[in-house]
Design a protein around this motif. Structure first.
Motif, PDB file in Angstrom:
ATOM      1  N   UNK A  74      26.629 -20.188  50.318  1.00 54.26           N
ATOM      2  CA  UNK A  74      26.795 -20.995  51.527  1.00 54.26           C
ATOM      3  C   UNK A  74      26.209 -22.370  51.254  1.00 54.26           C
ATOM      4  N   UNK A  75      26.975 -23.399  51.503  1.00 56.17           N
ATOM      5  CA  UNK A  75      26.506 -24.774  51.380  1.00 56.17           C
ATOM      6  C   UNK A  75      26.512 -25.445  52.745  1.00 56.17           C
ATOM      7  N   UNK A  76      25.491 -26.250  52.995  1.00 50.64           N
ATOM      8  CA  UNK A  76      25.427 -27.075  54.200  1.00 50.64           C
ATOM      9  C   UNK A  76      25.320 -28.513  53.734  1.00 50.64           C
ATOM     10  N   UNK A  77      26.219 -29.344  54.173  1.00 47.93           N
ATOM     11  CA  UNK A  77      26.195 -30.743  53.757  1.00 47.93           C
ATOM     12  C   UNK A  77      25.552 -31.601  54.843  1.00 47.93           C
ATOM     13  N   UNK A  78      24.879 -32.663  54.394  1.00 38.67           N
ATOM     14  CA  UNK A  78      24.275 -33.646  55.302  1.00 38.67           C
ATOM     15  C   UNK A  78      23.488 -32.957  56.415  1.00 38.67           C
ATOM     16  N   UNK A  79      22.444 -32.243  56.038  1.00 44.17           N
ATOM     17  CA  UNK A  79      21.690 -31.433  56.998  1.00 44.17           C
ATOM     18  C   UNK A  79      21.121 -32.275  58.144  1.00 44.17           C
ATOM     19  N   UNK A  80      21.005 -31.622  59.297  1.00 46.26           N
ATOM     20  CA  UNK A  80      20.425 -32.236  60.493  1.00 46.26           C
ATOM     21  C   UNK A  80      19.337 -31.306  61.034  1.00 46.26           C
ATOM     22  N   UNK A  81      18.445 -31.809  61.876  1.00 53.59           N
ATOM     23  CA  UNK A  81      17.326 -30.975  62.361  1.00 53.59           C
ATOM     24  C   UNK A  81      17.764 -29.671  63.018  1.00 53.59           C
ATOM     25  N   UNK A  82      18.901 -29.652  63.675  1.00 54.40           N
ATOM     26  CA  UNK A  82      19.334 -28.418  64.353  1.00 54.40           C
ATOM     27  C   UNK A  82      19.853 -27.358  63.371  1.00 54.40           C
ATOM     28  N   UNK A  83      19.889 -27.662  62.091  1.00 50.18           N
ATOM     29  CA  UNK A  83      20.244 -26.650  61.093  1.00 50.18           C
ATOM     30  C   UNK A  83      19.085 -25.698  60.820  1.00 50.18           C
ATOM     31  N   UNK A  84      17.928 -26.006  61.357  1.00 56.55           N
ATOM     32  CA  UNK A  84      16.748 -25.163  61.149  1.00 56.55           C
ATOM     33  C   UNK A  84      17.018 -23.743  61.632  1.00 56.55           C
ATOM     34  N   UNK A  85      16.587 -22.773  60.825  1.00 56.94           N
ATOM     35  CA  UNK A  85      16.757 -21.379  61.207  1.00 56.94           C
ATOM     36  C   UNK A  85      16.702 -20.496  59.980  1.00 56.94           C
ATOM     37  N   UNK A  86      17.047 -19.243  60.164  1.00 56.48           N
ATOM     38  CA  UNK A  86      17.130 -18.303  59.060  1.00 56.48           C
ATOM     39  C   UNK A  86      18.596 -17.971  58.830  1.00 56.48           C
ATOM     40  N   UNK A  87      19.027 -18.072  57.591  1.00 54.81           N
ATOM     41  CA  UNK A  87      20.411 -17.805  57.233  1.00 54.81           C
ATOM     42  C   UNK A  87      20.471 -16.487  56.466  1.00 54.81           C
ATOM     43  N   UNK A  88      21.392 -15.644  56.870  1.00 53.72           N
ATOM     44  CA  UNK A  88      21.548 -14.332  56.243  1.00 53.72           C
ATOM     45  C   UNK A  88      22.962 -14.167  55.709  1.00 53.72           C
ATOM     46  N   UNK A  89      23.063 -13.584  54.513  1.00 56.71           N
ATOM     47  CA  UNK A  89      24.357 -13.080  54.068  1.00 56.71           C
ATOM     48  C   UNK A  89      24.426 -11.616  54.486  1.00 56.71           C
ATOM     49  N   UNK A  90      25.633 -11.136  54.738  1.00 58.05           N
ATOM     50  CA  UNK A  90      25.812  -9.749  55.189  1.00 58.05           C
ATOM     51  C   UNK A  90      27.148  -9.236  54.672  1.00 58.05           C
ATOM     52  N   UNK A  91      27.128  -8.633  53.476  1.00 58.78           N
ATOM     53  CA  UNK A  91      28.371  -8.087  52.942  1.00 58.78           C
ATOM     54  C   UNK A  91      28.670  -6.705  53.517  1.00 58.78           C
ATOM     55  N   UNK A  92      29.934  -6.341  53.424  1.00 56.80           N
ATOM     56  CA  UNK A  92      30.360  -5.037  53.922  1.00 56.80           C
ATOM     57  C   UNK A  92      31.564  -4.561  53.122  1.00 56.80           C
ATOM     58  N   UNK A  93      31.885  -3.280  53.285  1.00 61.48           N
ATOM     59  CA  UNK A  93      33.041  -2.731  52.606  1.00 61.48           C
ATOM     60  C   UNK A  93      32.655  -2.087  51.299  1.00 61.48           C
ATOM     61  N   UNK A  94      33.627  -1.754  50.479  1.00 58.01           N
ATOM     62  CA  UNK A  94      33.345  -1.028  49.252  1.00 58.01           C
ATOM     63  C   UNK A  94      32.788   0.337  49.591  1.00 58.01           C
ATOM     64  N   UNK A  95      31.678   0.717  48.978  1.00 54.48           N
ATOM     65  CA  UNK A  95      31.086   2.026  49.246  1.00 54.48           C
ATOM     66  C   UNK A  95      30.288   2.048  50.541  1.00 54.48           C
ATOM     67  N   UNK A  96      30.080   0.887  51.165  1.00 58.21           N
ATOM     68  CA  UNK A  96      29.295   0.836  52.395  1.00 58.21           C
ATOM     69  C   UNK A  96      30.203   0.596  53.589  1.00 58.21           C
ATOM     70  N   UNK A  97      31.386   1.171  53.554  1.00 64.19           N
ATOM     71  CA  UNK A  97      32.370   0.941  54.616  1.00 64.19           C
ATOM     72  C   UNK A  97      31.763   1.196  55.987  1.00 64.19           C
ATOM     73  N   UNK A  98      31.957   0.234  56.873  1.00 59.65           N
ATOM     74  CA  UNK A  98      31.481   0.396  58.239  1.00 59.65           C
ATOM     75  C   UNK A  98      30.086  -0.119  58.462  1.00 59.65           C
TER      76      UNK A  98
END
Lengths: 112, 113
Positions: A74-98
């Protein structure tokens, strides 16, 4: 079991800088989702990726589904103060279906 | 648009007490799930349900029970609270499983003394 690594754990940047974070896994997934969580709230979906190699943008955000199906960034360009937070990736599918598996999160701090 | 509603927002319990965290969604979503969030560990799946009457265990199910008697509601029960269950709990729902984006509630902050 599958291993999911998200990096970096935290980032301290100046307003206007670009940001890049990524997730890698030992398993193959069919979907990669990216969420943002602000203090006191639940995660909110930013971008959804459903196809290996897919590159998707949402305003200043760009995310890609790795061709091996084991990673995403994930890329964020030209960051601003409201971009503050926690970013999570969340994959699904494959053997973890559902089920969604969440990365450990990247804490982003933007200094004005 | 209510989306996913969690109650209560905050709760303090004593060790050994029981309580139920409520979750309701008004989007007619089939899939609902419960996560706990602890510092530095992301969100971990506790239990999930693919439809009314069907539940299954996630990554960290011990100490928690769930039931799904209706499509709308998915309560999480702590039968005998322990300090290790101090956490922020999130309920989420999606139209169906299989990687569909999940909609999250605002969380329940639970402290066990």
């Amino acid at each position: 079991g599958q291993q999911l690594n998200q990096s970096p754990q935290s980032m301290f940047i100046q307003e206007g800088e670009d940001v890049s974070m990524n997730c890698t896994s030992s398993s193959i997934f069919n979907t990669w989702l990216w969420y943002k969580q602000e203090p006191g709230e639940g995660p909110v979906l930013l971008i959804a990726l459903y196809k290996a190699g897919e590159l998707t943008s949402n305003g200043r955000l760009t995310a890609q589904f790795g061709i091996t199906r084991k990673d995403s960034f994930l890329n964020i360009s030209a960051s601003i103060p409201s971009d503050v937070g926690i970013y999570f990736c969340a994959p699904s599918g494959g053997t973890s279906y559902g089920k969604l598996t969440f990365g450990q999160g990247t804490i982003l701090t933007v200094h004005p | 648009n209510a989306g996913v509603t969690q109650t209560p927002k905050f709760q303090v319990l004593k060790t050994g007490q029981s309580m139920t965290l409520q979750c309701a969604q008004d989007m007619n979503h089939e899939y609902m799930s419960w996560y706990r969030q602890d510092p530095g560990m992301g969100l971990r799946l506790i239990h999930y349900s693919v439809g009314a009457g069907i539940t299954d265990q996630g990554e960290v199910p011990n100490g928690y029970n769930v039931s799904r008697s209706t499509t709308e509601d998915f309560p999480l029960r702590l039968l005998s609270a322990a300090p290790s269950q101090t956490s922020v709990y999130f309920c989420a729902s999606s139209r169906r499983p299989g990687g569909q984006p999940q909609h999250f509630g605002d969380g329940t902050r639970l402290s066990i003394l």
